[in-house]
Motif scaffolding. Structure first.
Motif, PDB file in Angstrom:
ATOM      1  N   LYS A  57      17.404  10.582  -7.316  1.00 20.14           N
ATOM      2  CA  LYS A  57      17.554   9.674  -8.464  1.00 20.14           C
ATOM      3  C   LYS A  57      17.033   8.276  -8.133  1.00 20.14           C
ATOM      4  N   ARG A  58      17.209   7.875  -6.883  1.00 23.55           N
ATOM      5  CA  ARG A  58      16.648   6.583  -6.481  1.00 23.55           C
ATOM      6  C   ARG A  58      15.126   6.625  -6.622  1.00 23.55           C
ATOM      7  N   TYR A  59      14.554   7.753  -6.205  1.00 23.17           N
ATOM      8  CA  TYR A  59      13.099   7.884  -6.327  1.00 23.17           C
ATOM      9  C   TYR A  59      12.668   7.929  -7.782  1.00 23.17           C
ATOM     10  N   GLU A  60      13.509   8.570  -8.617  1.00 21.70           N
ATOM     11  CA  GLU A  60      13.189   8.635 -10.031  1.00 21.70           C
ATOM     12  C   GLU A  60      13.108   7.222 -10.589  1.00 21.70           C
ATOM     13  N   PHE A  61      14.086   6.405 -10.204  1.00 25.76           N
ATOM     14  CA  PHE A  61      14.097   5.002 -10.624  1.00 25.76           C
ATOM     15  C   PHE A  61      12.827   4.302 -10.146  1.00 25.76           C
ATOM     16  N   VAL A  62      12.500   4.506  -8.856  1.00 24.94           N
ATOM     17  CA  VAL A  62      11.307   3.866  -8.277  1.00 24.94           C
ATOM     18  C   VAL A  62      10.046   4.321  -9.013  1.00 24.94           C
ATOM     19  N   ASN A  63       9.945   5.615  -9.264  1.00 28.32           N
ATOM     20  CA  ASN A  63       8.743   6.132  -9.923  1.00 28.32           C
ATOM     21  C   ASN A  63       8.553   5.535 -11.300  1.00 28.32           C
ATOM     22  N   ASN A  64       9.670   5.328 -12.001  1.00 25.46           N
ATOM     23  CA  ASN A  64       9.598   4.693 -13.314  1.00 25.46           C
ATOM     24  C   ASN A  64       9.076   3.282 -13.215  1.00 25.46           C
ATOM     25  N   VAL A  65       9.582   2.553 -12.219  1.00 24.14           N
ATOM     26  CA  VAL A  65       9.136   1.176 -12.013  1.00 24.14           C
ATOM     27  C   VAL A  65       7.645   1.170 -11.699  1.00 24.14           C
ATOM     28  N   VAL A  66       7.244   2.056 -10.798  1.00 20.29           N
ATOM     29  CA  VAL A  66       5.846   2.090 -10.366  1.00 20.29           C
ATOM     30  C   VAL A  66       4.935   2.423 -11.551  1.00 20.29           C
ATOM     31  N   LYS A  67       5.389   3.356 -12.377  1.00 22.30           N
ATOM     32  CA  LYS A  67       4.582   3.753 -13.536  1.00 22.30           C
ATOM     33  C   LYS A  67       4.283   2.547 -14.417  1.00 22.30           C
ATOM     34  N   LYS A  68       5.297   1.692 -14.581  1.00 21.57           N
ATOM     35  CA  LYS A  68       5.138   0.541 -15.484  1.00 21.57           C
ATOM     36  C   LYS A  68       4.382  -0.622 -14.854  1.00 21.57           C
ATOM     37  N   ALA A  69       4.410  -0.723 -13.531  1.00 20.44           N
ATOM     38  CA  ALA A  69       3.900  -1.971 -12.935  1.00 20.44           C
ATOM     39  C   ALA A  69       2.743  -1.799 -11.961  1.00 20.44           C
ATOM     40  N   VAL A  70       2.413  -0.559 -11.614  1.00 19.22           N
ATOM     41  CA  VAL A  70       1.363  -0.367 -10.609  1.00 19.22           C
ATOM     42  C   VAL A  70       0.264   0.538 -11.159  1.00 19.22           C
ATOM     43  N   LYS A  71      -0.971   0.113 -10.926  1.00 18.39           N
ATOM     44  CA  LYS A  71      -2.111   0.945 -11.314  1.00 18.39           C
ATOM     45  C   LYS A  71      -2.888   1.294 -10.056  1.00 18.39           C
ATOM     46  N   ARG A  72      -3.214   2.577  -9.913  1.00 17.61           N
ATOM     47  CA  ARG A  72      -4.035   2.921  -8.747  1.00 17.61           C
ATOM     48  C   ARG A  72      -4.915   4.119  -9.057  1.00 17.61           C
ATOM     49  N   PRO A  73      -5.997   4.263  -8.291  1.00 11.01           N
ATOM     50  CA  PRO A  73      -6.938   5.344  -8.574  1.00 11.01           C
ATOM     51  C   PRO A  73      -6.334   6.698  -8.242  1.00 11.01           C
ATOM     52  N   LYS A  74      -6.798   7.707  -8.935  1.00  9.35           N
ATOM     53  CA  LYS A  74      -6.277   9.054  -8.697  1.00  9.35           C
ATOM     54  C   LYS A  74      -6.668   9.563  -7.310  1.00  9.35           C
ATOM     55  N   GLU A  75      -7.947   9.389  -7.008  1.00 12.28           N
ATOM     56  CA  GLU A  75      -8.429   9.844  -5.705  1.00 12.28           C
ATOM     57  C   GLU A  75      -8.368   8.680  -4.730  1.00 12.28           C
ATOM     58  N   THR A 102       0.829  -1.211   0.000  1.00 11.90           N
ATOM     59  CA  THR A 102       0.000   0.000   0.000  1.00 11.90           C
ATOM     60  C   THR A 102       0.859   1.255   0.000  1.00 11.90           C
ATOM     61  N   ASN A 103       2.158   1.059   0.105  1.00  8.02           N
ATOM     62  CA  ASN A 103       3.042   2.203   0.296  1.00  8.02           C
ATOM     63  C   ASN A 103       4.278   1.985  -0.555  1.00  8.02           C
ATOM     64  N   ILE A 104       4.035   1.768  -1.845  1.00  6.28           N
ATOM     65  CA  ILE A 104       5.047   1.125  -2.662  1.00  6.28           C
ATOM     66  C   ILE A 104       6.293   1.983  -2.893  1.00  6.28           C
ATOM     67  N   GLU A 105       6.116   3.284  -3.159  1.00  2.34           N
ATOM     68  CA  GLU A 105       7.283   4.115  -3.476  1.00  2.34           C
ATOM     69  C   GLU A 105       8.319   4.093  -2.358  1.00  2.34           C
ATOM     70  N   ARG A 106       7.851   4.439  -1.157  1.00  2.00           N
ATOM     71  CA  ARG A 106       8.824   4.561  -0.090  1.00  2.00           C
ATOM     72  C   ARG A 106       9.463   3.221   0.244  1.00  2.00           C
ATOM     73  N   ASN A 107       8.692   2.151   0.121  1.00  2.00           N
ATOM     74  CA  ASN A 107       9.251   0.832   0.410  1.00  2.00           C
ATOM     75  C   ASN A 107      10.257   0.398  -0.641  1.00  2.00           C
ATOM     76  N   LEU A 108       9.985   0.759  -1.891  1.00  2.00           N
ATOM     77  CA  LEU A 108      10.934   0.387  -2.944  1.00  2.00           C
ATOM     78  C   LEU A 108      12.203   1.228  -2.861  1.00  2.00           C
ATOM     79  N   TYR A 109      12.108   2.371  -2.206  1.00  2.00           N
ATOM     80  CA  TYR A 109      13.304   3.193  -2.001  1.00  2.00           C
ATOM     81  C   TYR A 109      14.362   2.383  -1.258  1.00  2.00           C
ATOM     82  N   LEU A 110      13.908   1.650  -0.263  1.00  6.26           N
ATOM     83  CA  LEU A 110      14.828   0.775   0.476  1.00  6.26           C
ATOM     84  C   LEU A 110      15.349  -0.339  -0.438  1.00  6.26           C
ATOM     85  N   THR A 111      14.450  -0.838  -1.286  1.00  9.64           N
ATOM     86  CA  THR A 111      14.850  -1.902  -2.214  1.00  9.64           C
ATOM     87  C   THR A 111      15.996  -1.447  -3.121  1.00  9.64           C
ATOM     88  N   THR A 112      15.916  -0.173  -3.583  1.00  9.53           N
ATOM     89  CA  THR A 112      16.984   0.308  -4.475  1.00  9.53           C
ATOM     90  C   THR A 112      18.338   0.217  -3.776  1.00  9.53           C
TER      91      THR A 112
END
Lengths: 669, 74
Positions: free
Chosen positions: A248-266, A90-100
């Motif tokens: 830059k780590r976040y940039e990497f994460v955001n790219n990954v999320v864009k390609k693999a995660v779908k979520r509602p705007k609101e 439910t908190n993918i960006e920040r968690n993937l930051y650690l993954t990077t």
């Protein structure tokens, strides 16, 4: 044996995954050299046993806190075969930051995409295959609280052990930084550090003090002018680089999320939002918190003492009789009968009687913690704490101190500033730990049997009050300077996991039992010897060595209303461990001292007023030896440990004297 | 586009973090907690205590002192 390491953000469900993996086969210790908790466990799969190490939950793997250093050192130097990275779906960006950062370390990673059910509830959907491809690591969706996906996670991890693949995903930090990394890597490559050169290079650019210190000890590097020039050049831009790397780590994460995660705007309003509107409300927040704590103590009392405590007490008494009778029947020497019945059963038994109560208290605290409410308590307390020159997070270490001051003091490690940490450490002993409860309970049973929950609550409240007051004084005198910033996650409310709560309770209670068998046993043995010497003296009398010690100390407690040698000896023994206060009173007052006999002895020796002042003294005076040792270790200073021991004694004494003197003036007795 | 400090936003307001004008250590911490520049946040609560913001539904409380240094573009 192969070793798996668990890494993840706080609140990512890492502990739940650990418990699901290892079941009851685990133990808690400390990492060598530091007081960070080390949890280890084992599990069997296909006839082979695997070792699991639960690393501390962190947001990053820098040198921000001891936790982060412990975690990253284990990954790089402890040679785990596979690193399981628990990621909160439910908190993918920040968690993937650690993954990077795990990818930067070239660790063999499996991602456990946890709480996938909660993510689905919030309409967050994952393309697991794409996610795995983008990150270059296998991904297993899990719901650890329901044990879903755990077998798959085990299989995947074990498969990876023998595979010779490492992450090959490249993160680009921008031209300048990438060039410096390459450059540094070349300079570091033929050196023999325990860390990979590329990783050291990144850490140097991030301004990691720990790594700078490590390299400053290397002579061949420091004699190279090229290396020195490079470092100087880097240092000119370090502030820029440091933040840019995070970016830059976040940039990497955001790219990954864009390609693999779908979520509602609101995002939809969740149950958490609704509850938070009430419990963090400007006006209601603090009253609700106070009410919850009052409820915890009332419930502890009702279930732990009234319902179960009596049974335990009777069982202990019966057991004592059986042992004593069998010893007498077998014609054991008289001293042995005395040692066992008066020393061990009287002393250690008096402590064991309170196990049910402590079990209940730890379970309730565990429920509060596991549900996510603790973070809200810190939030609502931040205003008050700030007015006192402290901050909300300090309050969490204080609440942990309710269980035991040792982990309470260790919990101050989450505080960012040195000032906050020192103050939080020094005031933690005033938080009434579980070991003090037996003392209160005997006095409550003797004088205030109908108001148990209330008296307990008031004592805990007094502890908080004194802690805050001392915090205010310290922040105005010893540790001036700015209060640190406050950043804290408010995790969603979750139904507490029964397994986690039980586990947490058992870790604490087993510590209590261990102390009863070791420290308390040793204290009781020494006290028993002192109580029957010199030879020929009447045991437990004023003329025994114990009595003489007590008689010597007693006068200083006279203004507090309990200047008897027995009370003095009890408090003296409490320096080893707080339960020893009651164990000792049990020995010196009654000989065979638990249950009703001890309570009526206390009724004779104290008045209601001196009982209160004695409880206040027990609450506030010098904490147990283990706590003092922890203060020494955490502050890295014997001076502060000694200071803590002395000033708390003074505060306790003043508190007890004030209670007694003011009470007397008001006509109480 | 206007920028305002986070403390001047009302509950329900949304915006993108434009700049953080705090010290390096605090800034890095904010970044690592997910509050880095370019991230969209929604203000959940802003009255007396720390400001609570939501990042895709995940809540983070930021002390008022620090929240003053987070500039948001609305």
């Amino acid at each position: 044996m192969n070793t798996l390491a668990l890494v993840g953000n706080p609140n990512s469900g890492k502990t739940t995954v650990f418990n699901a993996l290892t079941g009851s086969n685990q133990h808690v210790g400390n990492w060598p050299g530091v007081t960070v908790e080390k949890k280890e466990g084992k599990f069997k799969f296909n006839g082979k046993t695997y070792n699991v190490v639960d690393l501390p939950g962190t947001y990053s793997l820098g040198a921000f806190s001891e936790d982060e250093i412990v975690a990253r050192d284990f990954i790089l130097k402890g040679n785990p075969d596979v690193v399981i990275n628990v990621v909160d779906a439910t908190n993918i960006e920040r968690n993937l930051y650690l993954t990077t950062q795990l990818l930067e370390m070239k660790a063999k990673v499996v991602v456990a995409l946890n709480m996938i059910d909660e993510a689905q509830e919030r309409n967050i959907n994952f393309d697991i295959e794409a996610l795995s491809k983008e990150l270059g690591v296998p991904i297993v969706p899990t719901i650890a609280s329901k044990r879903k996906g755990i077998d798959e996670l085990i299989k995947m991890s074990i498969e990876l052990i023998d595979k010779d693949i490492k992450p090959n995903v490249k993160i680009s930090y921008g031209e300048d930084i990438d060039r410096e990394i390459k450059n540094l890597e070349r300079l570091l490559n033929n050196k023999n550090f325990e860390y990979p050169s590329q990783w050291i290079a990144i850490k140097l650019l991030e301004g990691d003090k720990y790594i700078y210190e490590l390299l400053s000890n290397d002579e061949s590097l420091n004699s190279s002018t090229e290396f020195k020039d490079t470092i100087d050049r880097i240092k000119d831009n370090i502030d820029d680089y440091e933040l840019k790397i995070v970016d830059k780590r976040y940039e990497f994460v955001n790219n990954v999320v864009k390609k693999a995660v779908k979520r509602p705007k609101e995002d939809v309003e969740t149950k958490t939002d609704k509850i938070d509107k009430i419990v963090t409300n400007k006006w209601l927040g603090i009253p609700i918190f106070a009410l919850i704590m009052l409820l915890v103590f009332q419930l502890t009392f009702a279930v732990g003492e009234d319902l179960l405590g009596g049974l335990m007490s009777e069982a202990m008494g019966a057991l004592g009789e059986i042992i004593k009778n069998s010893l007498v029947k077998t014609n054991s020497p008289k001293w042995l009968v005395s040692f066992v019945s008066e020393g061990i059963i009287g002393g250690v038994g008096a402590v064991l009687e309170f196990i049910p109560l402590i079990v209940v208290l730890y379970m309730l605290m565990g429920i509060l913690e596991d549900s996510g409410y603790m973070a809200r308590a810190a939030y609502v307390m931040d205003n008050i704490m700030r007015a006192l020159g402290l901050q909300g997070k300090t309050f969490i270490s204080m609440i942990v101190g309710f269980g035991c001051n040792v982990p309470g003091i260790m919990a101050t490690r989450t505080l960012d500033s040195k000032k906050d940490r020192m103050i939080a450490t020094l005031i933690n002993p005033f938080m009434s730990c579980g070991a003090r409860i037996p003392v209160y309970l005997v006095f409550i049973a003797a004088f205030f049997p109908d108001k148990g929950g209330l008296v307990l609550f008031l004592l805990y409240f007094l502890g908080i009050l004194v802690a805050l007051l001392m915090g205010k004084i310290f922040s105005k005198t010893l540790f001036k300077g700015e209060t640190s910033y406050f950043i804290m996650e408010l995790p969603p409310y979750r139904l507490p996991s029964f397994r986690n709560v039980l586990r947490n309770m058992w870790d604490n209670v087993s510590g209590f039992l261990k102390r009863a068998g070791t420290t308390i046993f040793a204290v009781v043995t020494i006290l028993w010897i002192l109580a029957v010497l010199p030879l020929g003296v009447e045991p437990y009398s004023k003329n025994s060595i114990l009595g003489q010690i007590g008689t010597f100390i007693a006068p200083i407690f006279k203004p507090a209303g309990f200047g008897t040698w027995q009370a003095a000896v009890g408090l003296f023994a409490g320096l080893a461990a707080k339960e020893a206060v009651i164990a000792t009173l049990g020995m010196v007052y009654t000989g065979v001292g638990e249950g009703a006999a001890l309570i009526s002895a206390v009724q004779n020796a104290f008045t209601p007023l001196s009982a209160i002042s004695f409880m206040v003294m027990t609450l506030l005076y010098t904490p147990c030896a283990a706590t003092i040792a922890t203060i020494r270790k955490e502050t890295n200073s014997s001076k502060w440990a000694l200071f803590a021991a002395l000033y708390t004694f003074l505060v306790g004494w003043i508190g007890a004297v004030l209670v007694y003197q003011i009470g007397t003036l008001l006509g109480f007795s | 586009m206007k920028t305002k400090a986070l403390t001047h936003l009302k509950p329900g307001d949304r915006g993108v973090i434009k700049e953080i004008v705090a010290g390096n250590c605090a800034t890095k911490r904010l970044y690592e907690m997910g509050l880095n520049t370019g991230t969209e946040v929604k203000v959940v609560k802003n009255d007396t205590g720390p400001v609570i913001v939501s990042l895709f539904g995940n809540k983070i409380a930021v002390g008022r002192g620090l929240a003053e240094k987070i500039m948001i573009a609305i």
